[in-house]
Each structure stands twice: as structure tokens, then as C-alpha cells.
Scaffold this motif. Structure first.
Motif, PDB file in Angstrom:
ATOM      1  N   THR A  66      -6.907  -2.089   0.602  1.00  0.00           N
ATOM      2  CA  THR A  66      -7.577  -2.206   1.895  1.00  0.00           C
ATOM      3  C   THR A  66      -7.168  -3.495   2.601  1.00  0.00           C
ATOM      4  O   THR A  66      -7.328  -3.616   3.820  1.00  0.00           O
ATOM      5  CB  THR A  66      -9.107  -2.183   1.719  1.00  0.00           C
ATOM      6  N   HIS A  93       0.830  -1.197   0.000  1.00  0.00           N
ATOM      7  CA  HIS A  93       0.000   0.000   0.000  1.00  0.00           C
ATOM      8  C   HIS A  93       0.873   1.258   0.000  1.00  0.00           C
ATOM      9  O   HIS A  93       1.830   1.376   0.769  1.00  0.00           O
ATOM     10  CB  HIS A  93      -0.907   0.024   1.225  1.00  0.00           C
ATOM     11  N   GLU A 153      -7.645  -4.857  -5.902  1.00  0.00           N
ATOM     12  CA  GLU A 153      -7.282  -3.630  -5.212  1.00  0.00           C
ATOM     13  C   GLU A 153      -7.290  -2.508  -6.252  1.00  0.00           C
ATOM     14  O   GLU A 153      -7.786  -2.689  -7.357  1.00  0.00           O
ATOM     15  CB  GLU A 153      -5.912  -3.781  -4.543  1.00  0.00           C
ATOM     16  N   THR A 194     -12.230   3.940   2.648  1.00  0.00           N
ATOM     17  CA  THR A 194     -12.704   2.856   1.785  1.00  0.00           C
ATOM     18  C   THR A 194     -13.845   3.327   0.895  1.00  0.00           C
ATOM     19  O   THR A 194     -14.524   4.306   1.198  1.00  0.00           O
ATOM     20  CB  THR A 194     -13.202   1.665   2.623  1.00  0.00           C
ATOM     21  N   SER A 205      -9.537  -5.517   7.839  1.00  0.00           N
ATOM     22  CA  SER A 205      -8.957  -4.673   6.805  1.00  0.00           C
ATOM     23  C   SER A 205      -7.710  -3.994   7.349  1.00  0.00           C
ATOM     24  O   SER A 205      -7.373  -4.122   8.532  1.00  0.00           O
ATOM     25  CB  SER A 205      -9.968  -3.621   6.352  1.00  0.00           C
ATOM     26  N   ARG A 206      -7.030  -3.261   6.502  1.00  0.00           N
ATOM     27  CA  ARG A 206      -5.799  -2.576   6.906  1.00  0.00           C
ATOM     28  C   ARG A 206      -6.055  -1.533   7.984  1.00  0.00           C
ATOM     29  O   ARG A 206      -5.142  -1.114   8.693  1.00  0.00           O
ATOM     30  CB  ARG A 206      -5.183  -1.912   5.664  1.00  0.00           C
ATOM     31  N   TYR A 249      -3.199   1.333  -3.929  1.00  0.00           N
ATOM     32  CA  TYR A 249      -4.068   1.569  -2.766  1.00  0.00           C
ATOM     33  C   TYR A 249      -4.776   0.268  -2.425  1.00  0.00           C
ATOM     34  O   TYR A 249      -5.584  -0.250  -3.201  1.00  0.00           O
ATOM     35  CB  TYR A 249      -5.099   2.651  -3.074  1.00  0.00           C
TER      36      TYR A 249
END
Length: 731
Positions: free
Chosen positions: A262, A190, A281, A364, A326-327, A260
Motif C-alpha cells: 500500500t 508492488h 507489507e 486495503t 497511500s499508493r 502487495y
């Protein structure tokens, strides 16, 4: 939509709190003088001082009899060895009689008085930040990738909207496919700035190759079969076209952008996915020709922080992290705080309005969003926040007292006011209790409704419950917060037995227990509340309510709240039979209100009331003191003489128009209806989890609730308030 719907009444509802002069009164009633009286009563103003008894005020006492109509649970709460919470009644060490705190009785009457008079809230948690909600898929089209300025924290509050070619929002980078596992050799993280090739497939850019810095060449990505077939068909069509195509149009042009994701970096390229259907993604375009730079005020950037905070959990408080996070999911520190978000160069999504202005920054596409107004914002404009100075004292504050929770100056002591109501002489000598192994009462988890469940808490400017709106439309200008209330079924209040309710202890299904275990990390039995001792139905206890220097209208309302028949007479009904047979009115106290526990009948069995008058020809409290004939709490024998005794019946009869007009205000109408309960046979309960899922389904194109979904608790001021809700069940 299911063929059959479940019918029930919601156990959590709202009483509208409209604190403006524009009340909805019945047009048929004589309103001139009475309307002025009620408007004055409902308004905020400094209370009269307590150093004297004003002319025309009333003082005295009422002896109240409180009869339990259903089981009454309250008392000491303990949690032994991290097990289920246990509750047991306090007892007098000398007589062993149950000890009922005076504060609990006073709180019951104060709560009723505040609801009837649309008073300010006595307690209001911070709630200064807008709540979040889960966004509908339809809302994704208004989100544009954004990169905040690299010096944002140093005061350069700008950001660039990262439009790509043809105003594309991003290029898809496929990481997984249901039928074939994609294992691309390039491992992106990311935030990486990458060079890539992408092809426009339909209306979406798809990443086909990524530049490998170590090998100094492009690495071709594996794509799902459906995407490969679509590209193959495009090439076939282009080869037959008479128009010459540039190779890069078919094979993919070269672009730059930011990766990017998630999904956490360590899960990228593996079989683990945070959502089973997640296949790709994003790469945000670094395409200078289409970028738009805009000002991003700090308060807009902070909307990102609020959403991030909503993903936090705390294992010390029993919260359980999701298995596939999620991240953005993280555990709070022990102090509950989080590290400040670094906005320098932050990649995110920006929500833009019709004027292309940034209104929100989000992590998101589909996930949590901020409502436009915080509960405190709405409460402030509604004038329901707890009073901070004497001139803001609402009707409930003036009668029951208050302590301000803040002041305009830290050097000024917060103002406070002693109330004019006292509860004394509580007699429980005739009260029987249930206790022991055979009488153990288990309550289902009393999980508070989340404020973000907007349909439960919000009303429009007329006091009608708001339902069937798209999520972003809740908590916005013009909407009002309601006061929570717990209605009951009339048949349960009039039933026999011990007054327990099966809905209080029985689970709806094993499915519900499993969901609860996932939510709090504990099996069902450990989150139940065990009531070790409680008071069953049909028990009587007594107390004395004393008051000093209250106004005529304050006395009128106290008499209303302590007369079950009077409540039933003025509670607005919509049933023809009740026009002749008015129901009895009940109040609520103790634990388990959502499960129809704690329903009590409060009656005044004796009273002695003095009016302070200036005319020496009439008996009054001041005259009694002068003649040593009586004083508060110790009335003289002459009060039993009709010639001198205060005529309560005449006082109530003269208040008829006042009561009728009061009962037509939204707050009093709703409250009085909760006192008489729902008629009929439909049960009163929480919405089941499957029903809640069905009710929250939305149309992905519009964001509006589907069909008959989006049902809100039926408004207590609506003419159809007795009709049960109809809700289906999701699969």
C-alpha cells in the motif's frame, strides 16, 4: 471513557419519511374516515387538472405577517479575490427597501408542507453508487487476497482466492521497525512475482529470505528484534524436541507469491511511512494447492473502483492531498474523471460472506469500504425519488408543482405541473437592517454533513433514528432515508437582542481550526462566511399567499403552518407543563439554520377564502364570478358580513380530529417538534471534532461502537426527544 460528558442537542437531525400505508397512528383517536382521508392525502397520484375549479375546493388568499425571532441572513453571495464568501441583502433600487425573494418565502412554506406530508424529495443528487466508510480492524479477518483473471477485461470474469499453506492469507514482509531501521537490499515493487522463504511465527507467516534474480541467490531480510527473538526461541525449542524437524520447517519453506504494497514504490525501504505504526507489507501466496477460483461479476469488480475513486482529490476545488498518501491516492483530472481501472490480473482483497462467496473487492485491509446499498437504491425502494411522471406526484408536488427530471423515453417531453400556490405583494417597508463594519456577522464554515455519516440520515421502518451499529450494517435493506432538518433551542427564539448566536461565529477551539485547515487547505478566517447586511430580530414584513382550487385537507395544513398557536397546540410534547402552556411554533428561512439563525414566526393576519360549491343557495367563487361580485385577489365587501363570510374558526374546530391524527404520523410529529424547538438550557450545536472521534470509537473485536459510543441524534419522534445527547471527548 472520560469522567465528564458534554451535553447538547444536535443541530442536524432527520424527519422520518415513511411512504407506506402502515403509519403509526394513535389508537385513541377516531380513525375510520379521517385515516382514509390522510392515507389519500399522503399517497402518490395524478393531480387534478388546472382547467377548472373542482367542487368542494378552496381558493383565496392569506395576508401573512412574518416576524424575525433571530437574525435573518440571505441574499447575493460573492467571493472577492478568493477570500471569504460575502453575503448581502438585495435592495429595491427605488425605495432602498430590502428585497426578499418570493421564492424564498414559497420555499419555506413548501418545505414545511413536504415534511408534514412525507412527500417525495424535490431534489435528489445522483448518489447512484454506494457510499464508502472507514472499516473497523475487526473486519480484516473476512478479507482474502484475490487475483482477477488476466483476461478479465475481455470477458473472463473470474478470480482466484489466494489462500496460502494452512489457509494463511499472506506472509508479512517487514519494511520498518520503530527501534531499528530495516534496510533490506532487495527492492521489491508492488505486483512483483517473487520466490521467497517464510517461517510460521505463531499464527503468522514471516518472510525471511527473498530470491535475488540478479545474484541468483537468496537474500536474507532484516527483521525486527521481537520477530528475531521469537524465531530464536522456536529454534531453541525445536532443538530440544525429540521429533526430527525438516530444516525447511525451522529455516523457512520456499514459496512463490505476489508482492502487495500500500506504500508507494518510491517510499518502500525509506523512513517515510503512510501510517506511523505501519511496519510491514504483504506477499500474497501463489500456492496452487489452496487456491479457489470463483466467478467475479463485473458489478463486484466495480466495488474496487468505487473505493479507489473515494481516495481521489482535486486541487482545483480546494482539496488538499494528504502529506503521506497511500499508493491509491491520486489527483482527479480537470474534468473530474479518472482513468478506468484495469482489472486484468488485479491484485486486491476480497470480502467473502458466510457461504464463501465474494461480495466486494477492496484495495486495503483496513481502509474504506462500500455500503451494501446506494442512497438512490434506498430512495427508490422508499419511493422518495423526485417524481418522473404525473401519477407519481406526491402531496407537495400536487400543491407546489414540479418538473420531472427524467422520463422513460428520451423522445417524450418531461412532464411538469404548475403549482396552486403563489406569493405576491411582499412589503418590507418597515424592515430595518444591520450593516456596516460594526455589524459584520461572521458565520463559521457551513460544511454539509457527509451522507456517509449514516447515523444522521437513516431511520428504521418505524422512523426511529439508527445508532450503535457496526459500520457495514448501515445503508442496507429495510432502512429509510430521512429528510434533514435543523432544530433550535426555544430560549434563543424567545431571547432579546439582535438575534445573533455566539455559536454561529465562535470556533470551538484552535484545535478545530487546525483540523479544518488540514481538511480544506485554508485557515479558518478564509472559510468563514461574512454577512455584510442582515435583518435583526423583531422585524416584520408582509406578503400575500394566494391559492386556487386546493382541497379541504390541503387548506387545513396551510392554516396549520401559518398559525404559530395551532402548531404549538398540536406539536406532540413530552413535558407535563406544556400540556397547559402550549409553546409557539416557528418556521425557518435563509442561511445559518444549523446555527439557529432564520427563525421566523409566520402568522395569518387576514384571509379571504372561497369554497366552490354546487348548491346555488350558498355563496361560492363560481357564483361570485357570475354576479361580478368578486374574484381571486379582489374580494367583495360582502365577505365581511358574517352571514356570507367564510367561518375560519369553525373550519379549524371541525378539523381537530384530523390535526390530532396528522400529528401522530412520524413525519408530522417530527416536523412540528422542530417548530417548537428544544426546551431547557442545553445548547444546540454541531458535534466537536474531539467528540466525533470519541463517538466513532469501536471495539476492534466486534466492530461495534464501544461502551456508550455510536450516539446518533435523538429521534424527533421518540418520547425522550427533549433529552440532550451525552458525548465524551477523545484524547
Amino acid at each position: 471513557m472520560p469522567d465528564k460528558k458534554n451535553k447538547f442537542h444536535s443541530s442536524v437531525n432527520v424527519i422520518p419519511v415513511i411512504r407506506t400505508p402502515n403509519f403509526t397512528f394513535s389508537r385513541e383517536l377516531p380513525q375510520s374516515k379521517i385515516l382514509s382521508d390522510i392515507a389519500s392525502l399522503f399517497s402518490d397520484k395524478a393531480p387534478d387538472t388546472l382547467d377548472h375549479l373542482g367542487t368542494g375546493t378552496y381558493s383565496g388568499q392569506m395576508r401573512l405577517r412574518i416576524k424575525t425571532m433571530t437574525a435573518l441572513a440571505f441574499g447575493q453571495q460573492t467571493t472577492p479575490n478568493q477570500k471569504a464568501r460575502e453575503v448581502s441583502i438585495y435592495r429595491d433600487p427605488e425605495s432602498d427597501n430590502p428585497l426578499i425573494p418570493a421564492t424564498m418565502i414559497k420555499g419555506m412554506i413548501a418545505n414545511a408542507y413536504e415534511r408534514v406530508t412525507a412527500s417525495r424529495f424535490r431534489i435528489f443528487d445522483d448518489h447512484s453508487e454506494p457510499l464508502t466508510y472507514r472499516a473497523d480492524p475487526a473486519a480484516t479477518n473476512s478479507l482474502i487476497p484475490i487475483r482477477l483473471n488476466a483476461n478479465f477485461e475481455n470477458g473472463t470474469h473470474t478470480g482466484k482466492l489466494l489462500y496460502g499453506p494452512n489457509n494463511a492469507r499472506f506472509a508479512k514482509y517487514f519494511t520498518f521497525d520503530q527501534k531499528e531501521r530495516l534496510s533490506n537490499s532487495i527492492r521489491l515493487k508492488h505486483g512483483d512475482h517473487v520466490k521467497f522463504r517464510a517461517l510460521l511465527v505463531g499464527k503468522t507467516f514471516v518472510v525471511t529470505e527473498v530470491w535475488d534474480n540478479e545474484a541468483e541467490r537468496y537474500s536474507t531480510l532484516k527483521l525486527p528484534k521481537g520477530v528475531k527473538d521469537a524465531i530464536k526461541e522456536m529454534r531453541k525449542t525445536d532443538s530440544k524436541s525429540d521429533t526430527e524437524q525438516e530444516p525447511t520447517q525451522i529455516e523457512g519453506r520456499e514459496y512463490h507469491g505476489w508482492f502487495y504494497a500500500t506504500t508507494p514504490d518510491h517510499l518502500l525501504g525509506t523512513d517515510d511511512r503512510i501510517i506511523d505504526t505501519k511496519r510491514s507489507e504483504r506477499i500474497f501466496f501463489d500456492y496452487e494447492q489452496a487456491q479457489i477460483e470463483q466467478s467475479v461479476p463485473r458489478e463486484i469488480a466495480n466495488t474496487y473502483d468505487r473505493v479507489i475513486l473515494s481516495y481521489a482529490y482535486n486541487t482545483d476545488e480546494g482539496e488538499v492531498p494528504p502529506e503521506k498518501a497511500s499508493r491509491f491516492v491520486f489527483e482527479r483530472n480537470n474534468d473530474g474523471l479518472i482513468e478506468p481501472v484495469n482489472h486484468n490480473g488485479l491484485l486486491a482483497y476480497a470480502r467473502i460472506d458466510s457461504n464463501n462467496k465474494i461480495t466486494e473487492i477492496l484495495p486495503t485491509e483496513v481502509g474504506r469500504r462500500n455500503y451494501s446499498r446506494s442512497p438512490r437504491d434506498l430512495a427508490r425502494s422508499q419511493q422518495i425519488l423526485p417524481a418522473t411522471q404525473l401519477k407519481e406526484a406526491s402531496p407537495g408536488d400536487r400543491l407546489f408543482g414540479f418538473t420531472a427530471d427524467s422520463t422513460s423515453s428520451s423522445e417524450t417531453k418531461a412532464p411538469s405541473l404548475r403549482g396552486r400556490i403563489y406569493i405576491t405583494n411582499i412589503d418590507t417597508s418597515k424592515v430595518l437592517t444591520k450593516e456596516g463594519k460594526d455589524s459584520l456577522l461572521k458565520l463559521r464554515p457551513l460544511m454539509s454533513p457527509k451522507p456517509s455519516s449514516a447515523r444522521r440520515f437513516l431511520t428504521d421502518a418505524n422512523g426511529i433514528t439508527i445508532g450503535r451499529k457496526a459500520r457495514p450494517e448501515y445503508y442496507s435493506d429495510g432502512q429509510l432515508l430521512g429528510a434533514s432538518t435543523y432544530p433550535f433551542s426555544r430560549k434563543h427564539a424567545m431571547a432579546g437582542g439582535n438575534g445573533t448566536n455566539r455559536n454561529a461565529s465562535e470556533w470551538n477551539s484552535s484545535y478545530e481550526q487546525d483540523i479544518l485547515k488540514d481538511h480544506v487547505g485554508l485557515p479558518g478566517p478564509k472559510v468563514q462566511t461574512k454577512i455584510l447586511s442582515w435583518i435583526p430580530r423583531d422585524q416584520h414584513f408582509y406578503c400575500t399567499l394566494r391559492f386556487e382550487g386546493i382541497s379541504r385537507d390541503e387548506l387545513r395544513i396551510l392554516l396549520l403552518l401559518t398559525s404559530p398557536d395551532l402548531i404549538g397546540r398540536y406539536a406532540p410534547t413530552s413535558e407535563r407543563i406544556e400540556k397547559k402552556n402550549k409553546p409557539t411554533g416557528f418556521l425557518r428561512m435563509g442561511m445559518g439554520k444549523p446555527f439557529e439563525l432564520g427563525i421566523v414566526k409566520v402568522s395569518c393576519v387576514y384571509h379571504s377564502i372561497y369554497q366552490n360549491v354546487s348548491d346555488a343557495e350558498h355563496q361560492g367563487l363560481a357564483t361570485d364570478y357570475e354576479e361580478l361580485a368578486g374574484c381571486l385577489g379582489a374580494p367583495g365587501e360582502f365577505l365581511s358580513d358574517k352571514e356570507y363570510g367564510w367561518d375560519c374558526r369553525s373550519f379549524i374546530d371541525q378539523a381537530h380530529s384530523f390535526y390530532e391524527l396528522l400529528a401522530s404520523t412520524p413525519s408530522a410529529k417530527a416536523f412540528l417538534r422542530t417548530c417548537i424547538g428544544y426546551p431547557g438550557t442545553h445548547e444546540v450545536r454541531y458535534m466537536k471534532l474531539r467528540e466525533n472521534r470519541w463517538n466513532n470509537q469501536t471495539d476492534p473485536r466486534t466492530g461495534m461502537p464501544k461502551d456508550d459510543n455510536g450516539v446518533a441524534p435523538r429521534s424527533l419522534i421518540d418520547d425522550q426527544w427533549t433529552q440532550a445527547l451525552e458525548v465524551g471527548e477523545a484524547n
